[in-house]
Design a protein around this motif. Structure first.
Motif, PDB file in Angstrom:
ATOM      1  N   GLN A   1       0.775   0.840   0.208  1.00 45.30           N
ATOM      2  CA  GLN A   1       2.081   1.953   0.235  1.00 45.30           C
ATOM      3  C   GLN A   1       2.985   1.509   1.165  1.00 45.30           C
ATOM      4  O   GLN A   1       4.392   1.844   0.960  1.00 45.30           O
ATOM      5  N   GLN A   2       2.642   0.816   2.201  1.00 41.62           N
ATOM      6  CA  GLN A   2       3.857   0.220   3.333  1.00 41.62           C
ATOM      7  C   GLN A   2       4.332  -1.043   2.764  1.00 41.62           C
ATOM      8  O   GLN A   2       5.265  -1.209   3.011  1.00 41.62           O
ATOM      9  N   GLU A   3       3.234  -1.915   2.039  1.00 41.35           N
ATOM     10  CA  GLU A   3       3.788  -3.445   1.814  1.00 41.35           C
ATOM     11  C   GLU A   3       3.157  -3.482   0.335  1.00 41.35           C
ATOM     12  O   GLU A   3       2.135  -4.013   0.058  1.00 41.35           O
ATOM     13  N   PRO A   4       4.001  -3.182  -1.012  1.00 42.08           N
ATOM     14  CA  PRO A   4       3.496  -2.901  -2.165  1.00 42.08           C
ATOM     15  C   PRO A   4       3.167  -4.542  -2.641  1.00 42.08           C
ATOM     16  O   PRO A   4       2.136  -4.701  -3.575  1.00 42.08           O
ATOM     17  N   ALA A   5       3.842  -5.474  -2.007  1.00 41.18           N
ATOM     18  CA  ALA A   5       3.592  -6.917  -2.397  1.00 41.18           C
ATOM     19  C   ALA A   5       2.348  -7.626  -1.797  1.00 41.18           C
ATOM     20  O   ALA A   5       2.390  -8.777  -1.697  1.00 41.18           O
ATOM     21  N   LEU A   6       1.588  -6.782  -1.087  1.00 38.56           N
ATOM     22  CA  LEU A   6       0.752  -7.486   0.034  1.00 38.56           C
ATOM     23  C   LEU A   6      -0.523  -7.992  -1.177  1.00 38.56           C
ATOM     24  O   LEU A   6      -0.983  -9.107  -0.495  1.00 38.56           O
ATOM     25  N   LEU A   7      -0.826  -7.518  -2.110  1.00 38.19           N
ATOM     26  CA  LEU A   7      -1.772  -8.317  -2.910  1.00 38.19           C
ATOM     27  C   LEU A   7      -1.153  -9.637  -3.503  1.00 38.19           C
ATOM     28  O   LEU A   7      -2.022 -10.627  -3.428  1.00 38.19           O
ATOM     29  N   GLU A   8       0.043  -9.674  -3.920  1.00 40.19           N
ATOM     30  CA  GLU A   8       0.457 -11.068  -4.152  1.00 40.19           C
ATOM     31  C   GLU A   8       0.600 -11.931  -3.069  1.00 40.19           C
ATOM     32  O   GLU A   8       0.153 -12.973  -3.021  1.00 40.19           O
TER      33      GLU A   8
END
Length: 373
Positions: A243-250
């Motif tokens: 929720q804080q960093e949506p691109a964390l998975l990528e």
């Protein structure tokens, strides 16, 4: 006198007429009264009969309604009794839930207090990881190894878990995830502090991803895929960071790190295992194809050898038959003359027998594969 007499006569006649008239009037009144009484009695009888008939009809109409009302009343009593019983059961269940909630709240508080220690957090993450792989049907020391040590020139590394898959393949899993910021966000009272601690939680997870990528576990444990699984002990921890960093998975994928929670780790391991099984099947198929090709070539070579052997056997038979002809035509003729000259005694030495010819020939190769050279 005469007038007085007539007067008295008139008076008498008047009195007599009035009495007769009164008598007749009384008789008429009695008759009318009797007739009225008869009519009233008849009317009363008719009214009583109609009233009885109406009462009977009303009773016939009211009786089913009364029975239906009695049934409805019985059902209402039953429903009320069931409602009271259900209400009592619900109250008891709510009381049990309240006790369970209080116990859970107390245990959660104790867990949060204990998880403030980094050592406790690390051990708790390892236990969650072991439970997840055991839930997938994996057995320790057979399907996975906990905390194996890899030694190299740049030092020793010890991941939390290495899963053994088909064909000797290995998947390295690490569970040391920092979630102190998440716990602090849960205890925060104001939104600003909570938001700041959640951002710190996402930042800590990003830093841990960088640390795992720098260790390059896939180079230490061979054969292994070129990624390491970062196990997040709870889905809530990962959701809060995303929720804080949506691109964390990528961000993690680009660094060969895969973020997995208990609900996704099992699917991930089974997918990797299935992929390697398919790769093993493809390799076996390739080897079978190579063996088939070699077998075909060797059958062709063996066909040439068999053909040579057949020709050799045919030549040997021809030579044998020629030798038998020479023995019969020349050798045995001279030997039999020795018996005629009494040089040998056939009764003690025996007679000379003629060897038979070999009439069977070798079978000619006809299969196309065996005729190829």
């Amino acid at each position: 006198m005469i007038a007085t007499a007539f007067l008295l006569l008139g008076v008498a006649l008047g009195v007599l007429g009035g009495g007769v008239a009164g008598y007749l009037a009384g008789r008429n009144r009695a008759a009318l009264s009797a007739l009225a009484q008869a009519q009233v009695a008849a009317a009363e009888n008719s009214a009583a009969s109609d009233l009885a008939a109406r009462q009977h009809s009303i009773q016939a109409m009211v009786a089913p309604l009364q029975q239906a009302l009695e049934r409805v009343q019985a059902q209402l009593h039953t429903a009320e009794r069931d409602r009271l019983s259900a209400t009592a059961a619900l109250d008891e269940h709510l009381a049990q839930l309240r006790v369970s909630a209080d116990g859970l709240r107390s245990e959660t508080g104790q867990l949060v207090t204990a998880l403030r220690s980094p050592q406790v957090r690390g051990r708790w993450g390892e236990l969650q990881l072991e439970r997840a792989v055991e839930a997938a049907g994996l057995v320790e020391h057979i399907d996975f190894i906990t905390q194996p040590t890899s030694h190299a020139e740049d030092g020793a590394l010890r991941p939390d878990l290495v899963v053994q898959l088909v064909g000797g393949k290995q998947v390295v899993v690490d569970s040391k995830v920092a979630f102190a910021g998440y716990l602090e966000a849960l205890e925060a009272r104001d939104p600003a502090t909570r938001s700041a601690r959640l951002k710190a939680h996402a930042k800590h997870l990003r830093q841990h991803i960088d640390d795992l990528a720098s260790k390059a576990y896939w180079q230490r444990f061979q054969p292994a895929p070129e990624f390491v699984v970062c196990f997040v002990p709870a889905d809530a921890f990962l959701d809060a960071a995303l929720q804080q960093e949506p691109a964390l998975l990528e961000y993690a994928f680009d660094r060969n790190v895969i973020l997995a929670t208990p609900s996704t780790l099992v699917a991930l391991l089974r997918t990797v295992g299935h992929t390697w099984r398919q790769q093993a099947l493809a390799e076996n198929t390739r080897q079978v194809s190579e063996l088939g090709r070699q077998l075909y070539q060797r059958l062709s070579i063996m066909g040439g050898h068999l053909d040579k052997l057949g020709r050799s056997l045919t030549g040997a038979v021809e030579n044998f038959n020629a030798t038998v002809g020479a023995v019969e035509g020349r050798v045995l003729v001279s030997a039999r003359r020795l018996a005629d000259l009494a040089v040998v005694d056939e009764r003690t030495e025996g007679t000379l027998s003629t060897p038979g010819q070999i009439l069977t020939t070798t079978r000619t190769l006809s299969a196309e594969e065996l005729l190829r050279t």
